[in-house]
Motif scaffolding. Structure first.
Motif, PDB file in Angstrom:
ATOM      1  N   UNK A 286       0.837  -1.201   0.000  1.00  0.00           N
ATOM      2  CA  UNK A 286       0.000   0.000   0.000  1.00  0.00           C
ATOM      3  C   UNK A 286       0.874   1.253   0.000  1.00  0.00           C
ATOM      4  N   UNK A 287       1.930   1.233   0.813  1.00  0.00           N
ATOM      5  CA  UNK A 287       2.854   2.364   0.852  1.00  0.00           C
ATOM      6  C   UNK A 287       3.558   2.535  -0.496  1.00  0.00           C
ATOM      7  N   UNK A 288       3.973   1.444  -1.111  1.00  0.00           N
ATOM      8  CA  UNK A 288       4.614   1.499  -2.427  1.00  0.00           C
ATOM      9  C   UNK A 288       3.650   2.045  -3.471  1.00  0.00           C
ATOM     10  N   UNK A 289       2.389   1.621  -3.405  1.00  0.00           N
ATOM     11  CA  UNK A 289       1.381   2.109  -4.348  1.00  0.00           C
ATOM     12  C   UNK A 289       1.168   3.609  -4.175  1.00  0.00           C
ATOM     13  N   UNK A 290       1.105   4.045  -2.925  1.00  0.00           N
ATOM     14  CA  UNK A 290       0.942   5.483  -2.680  1.00  0.00           C
ATOM     15  C   UNK A 290       2.142   6.263  -3.204  1.00  0.00           C
ATOM     16  N   UNK A 291       3.348   5.713  -3.013  1.00  0.00           N
ATOM     17  CA  UNK A 291       4.559   6.377  -3.520  1.00  0.00           C
ATOM     18  C   UNK A 291       4.524   6.458  -5.039  1.00  0.00           C
ATOM     19  N   UNK A 292       4.156   5.355  -5.682  1.00  0.00           N
ATOM     20  CA  UNK A 292       4.076   5.347  -7.154  1.00  0.00           C
ATOM     21  C   UNK A 292       3.006   6.317  -7.648  1.00  0.00           C
ATOM     22  N   UNK A 293       1.889   6.369  -6.938  1.00  0.00           N
ATOM     23  CA  UNK A 293       0.819   7.297  -7.313  1.00  0.00           C
ATOM     24  C   UNK A 293       1.299   8.743  -7.203  1.00  0.00           C
ATOM     25  N   UNK A 294       2.039   9.032  -6.141  1.00  0.00           N
ATOM     26  CA  UNK A 294       2.565  10.398  -5.976  1.00  0.00           C
ATOM     27  C   UNK A 294       3.558  10.731  -7.088  1.00  0.00           C
ATOM     28  N   UNK A 295       4.425   9.782  -7.435  1.00  0.00           N
ATOM     29  CA  UNK A 295       5.382  10.013  -8.528  1.00  0.00           C
ATOM     30  C   UNK A 295       4.657  10.221  -9.854  1.00  0.00           C
ATOM     31  N   UNK A 296       3.623   9.425 -10.097  1.00  0.00           N
ATOM     32  CA  UNK A 296       2.864   9.550 -11.342  1.00  0.00           C
ATOM     33  C   UNK A 296       2.191  10.919 -11.425  1.00  0.00           C
ATOM     34  N   UNK A 297       1.630  11.369 -10.313  1.00  0.00           N
ATOM     35  CA  UNK A 297       1.034  12.709 -10.309  1.00  0.00           C
ATOM     36  C   UNK A 297       2.093  13.783 -10.561  1.00  0.00           C
ATOM     37  N   UNK A 298       3.278  13.573  -9.981  1.00  0.00           N
ATOM     38  CA  UNK A 298       4.366  14.543 -10.198  1.00  0.00           C
ATOM     39  C   UNK A 298       4.794  14.562 -11.661  1.00  0.00           C
TER      40      UNK A 298
END
Length: 155
Positions: A130-142
């Motif tokens: 879940x933490x990895x998914x949130x990190x990837x989601x934040x990177x994708x938004x960036x």
């Protein structure tokens, strides 16, 4: 499963009973030879057993208040030795059942602990994912924000 286990339990009980019979017979023989054992261990339970049995039979047949004669010493010693032998067989069987119950309980506890460890491990992995998914989601938004911020080339 229970139906298949029941005959095995009967078979185990019979096995324990057969193995404990020689032990009980040896103790009974010792009880017959030893005067102390006979008079203090065998005779009192035999007399009590005889009294209770006869009292019950008399009440069932309708005789109230009749006196019960105690057994003679030889018969009481024999009955006491038999009672002692049966008590030993019962105690050995009970001990086997208690040991089997404790073994089964220990196995059950071990399996439950393993299951709890597996659940805890899976929950930890889920939290990490879940933490990895949130990190990837934040990177994708960036990356999307950076991509939108680039000027579009004109042709």
């Amino acid at each position: 499963m229970v139906v298949g286990a029941f005959p095995i339990a009967k078979l185990l009980y019979l096995g324990v009973r057969q193995m404990s019979k020689p032990v009980a017979n040896r103790i009974k023989a010792g009880a017959r030879r030893s005067e102390f054992f006979k008079s203090y261990i065998c005779l009192p339970p035999a007399q009590i057993y005889h009294w209770v049995e006869m009292r019950t039979k008399m009440r069932i047949m309708g005789f109230r208040g009749s006196t019960i004669k105690p057994l003679n010493e030889e018969m009481a010693a024999e009955l006491g030795a038999e009672l002692l032998g049966e008590a030993i067989i019962f105690l050995i069987g009970t001990g086997c059942m208690v040991l089997e119950y404790s073994r089964q309980a220990a196995n059950s506890r071990r399996k439950e602990e393993e299951l709890n460890e597996t659940i805890t491990s899976l929950q930890t992995q889920l939290a990490e994912l879940s933490l990895t998914t949130e990190t990837m989601d934040a990177r994708l938004r960036e990356f999307n924000r950076l991509l939108v911020s680039f000027p579009t080339p004109n042709k």
